[in-house]
Design a protein around this motif. Structure first.
Motif, PDB file in Angstrom:
ATOM      1  N   PHE A   1      10.987  22.331  -3.089  1.00 18.73           N
ATOM      2  CA  PHE A   1      11.224  21.105  -2.336  1.00 18.73           C
ATOM      3  C   PHE A   1      10.993  19.870  -3.189  1.00 18.73           C
ATOM      4  N   GLU A   2      11.633  18.789  -2.777  1.00 17.69           N
ATOM      5  CA  GLU A   2      11.440  17.465  -3.348  1.00 17.69           C
ATOM      6  C   GLU A   2      11.381  16.467  -2.204  1.00 17.69           C
ATOM      7  N   LEU A   3      10.553  15.469  -2.344  1.00 16.66           N
ATOM      8  CA  LEU A   3      10.594  14.330  -1.438  1.00 16.66           C
ATOM      9  C   LEU A   3      11.253  13.200  -2.204  1.00 16.66           C
ATOM     10  N   ILE A   4      12.428  12.779  -1.727  1.00 14.18           N
ATOM     11  CA  ILE A   4      13.225  11.817  -2.488  1.00 14.18           C
ATOM     12  C   ILE A   4      13.419  10.535  -1.685  1.00 14.18           C
ATOM     13  N   ALA A   5      13.534   9.423  -2.401  1.00  9.26           N
ATOM     14  CA  ALA A   5      13.753   8.128  -1.759  1.00  9.26           C
ATOM     15  C   ALA A   5      15.132   8.091  -1.122  1.00  9.26           C
ATOM     16  N   ASN A   6      15.259   7.350  -0.055  1.00 11.84           N
ATOM     17  CA  ASN A   6      16.532   7.270   0.659  1.00 11.84           C
ATOM     18  C   ASN A   6      17.573   6.434  -0.061  1.00 11.84           C
ATOM     19  N   ARG A   7      17.145   5.415  -0.791  1.00 11.06           N
ATOM     20  CA  ARG A   7      18.095   4.458  -1.359  1.00 11.06           C
ATOM     21  C   ARG A   7      18.099   4.440  -2.880  1.00 11.06           C
ATOM     22  N   SER A   8      17.552   5.472  -3.501  1.00  7.13           N
ATOM     23  CA  SER A   8      17.572   5.564  -4.958  1.00  7.13           C
ATOM     24  C   SER A   8      17.407   7.020  -5.341  1.00  7.13           C
ATOM     25  N   ASP A   9      17.390   7.290  -6.652  1.00 12.49           N
ATOM     26  CA  ASP A   9      17.194   8.673  -7.097  1.00 12.49           C
ATOM     27  C   ASP A   9      15.721   8.960  -7.395  1.00 12.49           C
ATOM     28  N   LYS A  10      14.819   8.101  -6.897  1.00 13.92           N
ATOM     29  CA  LYS A  10      13.393   8.284  -7.133  1.00 13.92           C
ATOM     30  C   LYS A  10      12.890   9.551  -6.433  1.00 13.92           C
ATOM     31  N   VAL A  11      12.095  10.345  -7.156  1.00 15.92           N
ATOM     32  CA  VAL A  11      11.463  11.535  -6.603  1.00 15.92           C
ATOM     33  C   VAL A  11       9.979  11.238  -6.408  1.00 15.92           C
ATOM     34  N   HIS A  12       9.513  11.342  -5.170  1.00 13.83           N
ATOM     35  CA  HIS A  12       8.107  11.082  -4.886  1.00 13.83           C
ATOM     36  C   HIS A  12       7.224  12.267  -5.286  1.00 13.83           C
ATOM     37  N   LEU A  13       7.681  13.469  -5.002  1.00 14.78           N
ATOM     38  CA  LEU A  13       6.960  14.673  -5.396  1.00 14.78           C
ATOM     39  C   LEU A  13       7.925  15.839  -5.440  1.00 14.78           C
ATOM     40  N   SER A  14       7.538  16.889  -6.120  1.00 18.77           N
ATOM     41  CA  SER A  14       8.317  18.120  -6.149  1.00 18.77           C
ATOM     42  C   SER A  14       7.361  19.292  -6.154  1.00 18.77           C
TER      43      SER A  14
ATOM     44  N   GLN B   1       6.287   9.701  -8.021  1.00 16.88           N
ATOM     45  CA  GLN B   1       6.336   8.267  -7.767  1.00 16.88           C
ATOM     46  C   GLN B   1       5.726   7.992  -6.396  1.00 16.88           C
ATOM     47  N   PRO B   2       5.026   6.856  -6.216  1.00 17.99           N
ATOM     48  CA  PRO B   2       4.384   6.580  -4.930  1.00 17.99           C
ATOM     49  C   PRO B   2       5.403   6.313  -3.817  1.00 17.99           C
ATOM     50  N   LEU B   3       4.985   6.628  -2.594  1.00  7.43           N
ATOM     51  CA  LEU B   3       5.773   6.321  -1.398  1.00  7.43           C
ATOM     52  C   LEU B   3       5.137   5.098  -0.756  1.00  7.43           C
ATOM     53  N   PHE B   4       5.834   3.973  -0.821  1.00  6.97           N
ATOM     54  CA  PHE B   4       5.295   2.735  -0.267  1.00  6.97           C
ATOM     55  C   PHE B   4       5.388   2.748   1.256  1.00  6.97           C
ATOM     56  N   LEU B   5       4.420   2.087   1.891  1.00  6.81           N
ATOM     57  CA  LEU B   5       4.343   2.041   3.347  1.00  6.81           C
ATOM     58  C   LEU B   5       4.688   0.646   3.873  1.00  6.81           C
TER      59      LEU B   5
ATOM     60  N   HIS C   1       0.839  -1.194   0.000  1.00  9.34           N
ATOM     61  CA  HIS C   1       0.000   0.000   0.000  1.00  9.34           C
ATOM     62  C   HIS C   1       0.879   1.251   0.000  1.00  9.34           C
ATOM     63  N   ILE C   2       0.324   2.364  -0.460  1.00  7.91           N
ATOM     64  CA  ILE C   2       1.092   3.586  -0.662  1.00  7.91           C
ATOM     65  C   ILE C   2       0.469   4.742   0.117  1.00  7.91           C
ATOM     66  N   ALA C   3       1.303   5.692   0.467  1.00  7.54           N
ATOM     67  CA  ALA C   3       0.823   6.881   1.182  1.00  7.54           C
ATOM     68  C   ALA C   3      -0.040   7.730   0.260  1.00  7.54           C
ATOM     69  N   HIS C   4      -1.047   8.387   0.840  1.00  5.81           N
ATOM     70  CA  HIS C   4      -1.833   9.357   0.073  1.00  5.81           C
ATOM     71  C   HIS C   4      -0.919  10.482  -0.413  1.00  5.81           C
ATOM     72  N   GLY C   5      -1.109  10.899  -1.642  1.00  5.93           N
ATOM     73  CA  GLY C   5      -0.342  12.041  -2.124  1.00  5.93           C
ATOM     74  C   GLY C   5      -0.590  13.283  -1.284  1.00  5.93           C
ATOM     75  N   MET C   6      -1.843  13.484  -0.862  1.00 10.70           N
ATOM     76  CA  MET C   6      -2.148  14.677  -0.073  1.00 10.70           C
ATOM     77  C   MET C   6      -1.603  14.589   1.346  1.00 10.70           C
ATOM     78  N   TRP C   7      -1.325  13.388   1.832  1.00  7.83           N
ATOM     79  CA  TRP C   7      -0.624  13.300   3.123  1.00  7.83           C
ATOM     80  C   TRP C   7       0.836  13.703   2.941  1.00  7.83           C
ATOM     81  N   THR C   8       1.488  13.178   1.915  1.00 11.24           N
ATOM     82  CA  THR C   8       2.900  13.514   1.713  1.00 11.24           C
ATOM     83  C   THR C   8       3.058  15.010   1.473  1.00 11.24           C
ATOM     84  N   LEU C   9       2.140  15.597   0.702  1.00 11.81           N
ATOM     85  CA  LEU C   9       2.214  17.042   0.465  1.00 11.81           C
ATOM     86  C   LEU C   9       1.993  17.815   1.762  1.00 11.81           C
ATOM     87  N   ALA C  10       0.963  17.444   2.526  1.00 18.50           N
ATOM     88  CA  ALA C  10       0.665  18.154   3.768  1.00 18.50           C
ATOM     89  C   ALA C  10       1.813  18.018   4.759  1.00 18.50           C
TER      90      ALA C  10
END
Length: 289
Positions: free
Chosen positions: A272-285, A245-249, A213-222
């Motif tokens: 701002f960007e929310l980026i994955a810790n172990r890759s260059d994946k960008v969850h949102l910008s 890209q989705p943020l998996f939970l 399952h993945i985090a809501h986009g509006m949660w990550t933005l908020a």
């Protein structure tokens, strides 16, 4: 067609109707109807606001978080899309971006009028994008607005140019670690009124093609806005985001941000960007200013 409702609809019941839209099978380029909904004299639920602040990380304040009116309008967004004339199935729609404008701080004790309408639609490489426009007014004066953009994927050969990649932030940026526990989706669903099963648990998410399952986009933005709001002078006036890209939970990520100087609507603020810790994946910008 615009309809004035006596009160906000209940989002929980609308999700049952949303499941029936899976039977919709649009052919060719779907044409979206002109639909709008209005609800007047809407008051803020103190309990919902308190729980929203806790789940998303906002500090207590006499004004609303810049993302909270989106949550207040969530049931109206659903009501538009379950309307019989709306041609698209709701499950599988992809939330791709938001453009929020706030003209002043919104008091938690005020009464608001909401107007929500289907906006423009356009063909893109992946399918059909469409907007849902929300306007919040007090005594006829707009105090908050949002353009929410959603994608309906259309299978087949992809035409047109690829969308331009978002410019990356400079190397000399600041970082904040973010931790999203496994129950983040269930906790946010209760206050955000978004019960899409892909956010709630691994099994239903797998039925829709996700490994978890993945985090809501509006949660990550908020949550990003909550972590950055004290770095903006005064009340924030604008928040733009593109979901990548989705943020998996459960999940961990890093909020990377840098201050930007300039003038006008694209002027100073925090990129701002929310980026994955172990890759260059960008969850949102996005940009907060």
């Amino acid at each position: 067609m615009n309809t004035t409702l006596a009160r906000m609809p209940a989002a929980e019941g609308l999700y049952l109707k949303a499941a029936t839209t899976a039977l919709r099978r649009p052919k060719g380029k779907p044409k979206l109807p002109q639909l709008g909904l209005t609800v007047k004299n809407v008051r803020v639920s103190a309990q919902q606001l308190a729980e929203y602040r806790k789940v998303c990380g906002f500090a207590d304040s006499h004004t609303l978080p810049i993302t909270f009116p989106h949550v207040m309008a969530a049931a109206l967004h659903l009501q538009l899309m379950v309307h019989p004339s709306f041609p698209l199935p709701m499950l599988g729609l992809v939330h791709v971006g938001n453009r929020i404008r706030q003209h002043r701080g919104l008091g938690s004790g005020e009464t608001y009028d909401f107007d929500v309408r289907l906006g423009e639609s356009r063909e893109v490489r992946a399918g059909l994008e469409f907007d849902i426009n929300t306007s919040v007014t007090v005594d006829g004066v707009e105090v908050w607005s949002e353009v929410m953009t959603t994608l309906f994927r259309i299978p087949g050969p992809k035409k047109g140019a690829r969308p331009p990649a978002s410019p990356r932030l400079p190397t000399l940026s600041e970082y904040i670690a973010i931790n999203a526990p496994a129950d983040t989706g269930r906790r946010y669903a209760k206050v955000g009124k978004d019960f899409n099963p892909i956010h709630l648990a691994p099994l239903p998410a797998k039925l829709f093609g996700f490994k978890r399952h993945i985090a809501h986009g509006m949660w990550t933005l908020a949550h990003c806005a909550a972590l950055l709001e004290d770095r903006v002078e005064g009340e924030p006036t604008a928040l733009d985001v593109q979901f990548r890209q989705p943020l998996f939970l459960p999940g961990r990520a890093s909020l990377k941000f840098a201050h930007r100087a300039g003038a006008g609507d694209k002027g100073h603020g925090i990129e701002f960007e929310l980026i994955a810790n172990r890759s260059d994946k960008v969850h949102l910008s996005g940009v907060l200013r």
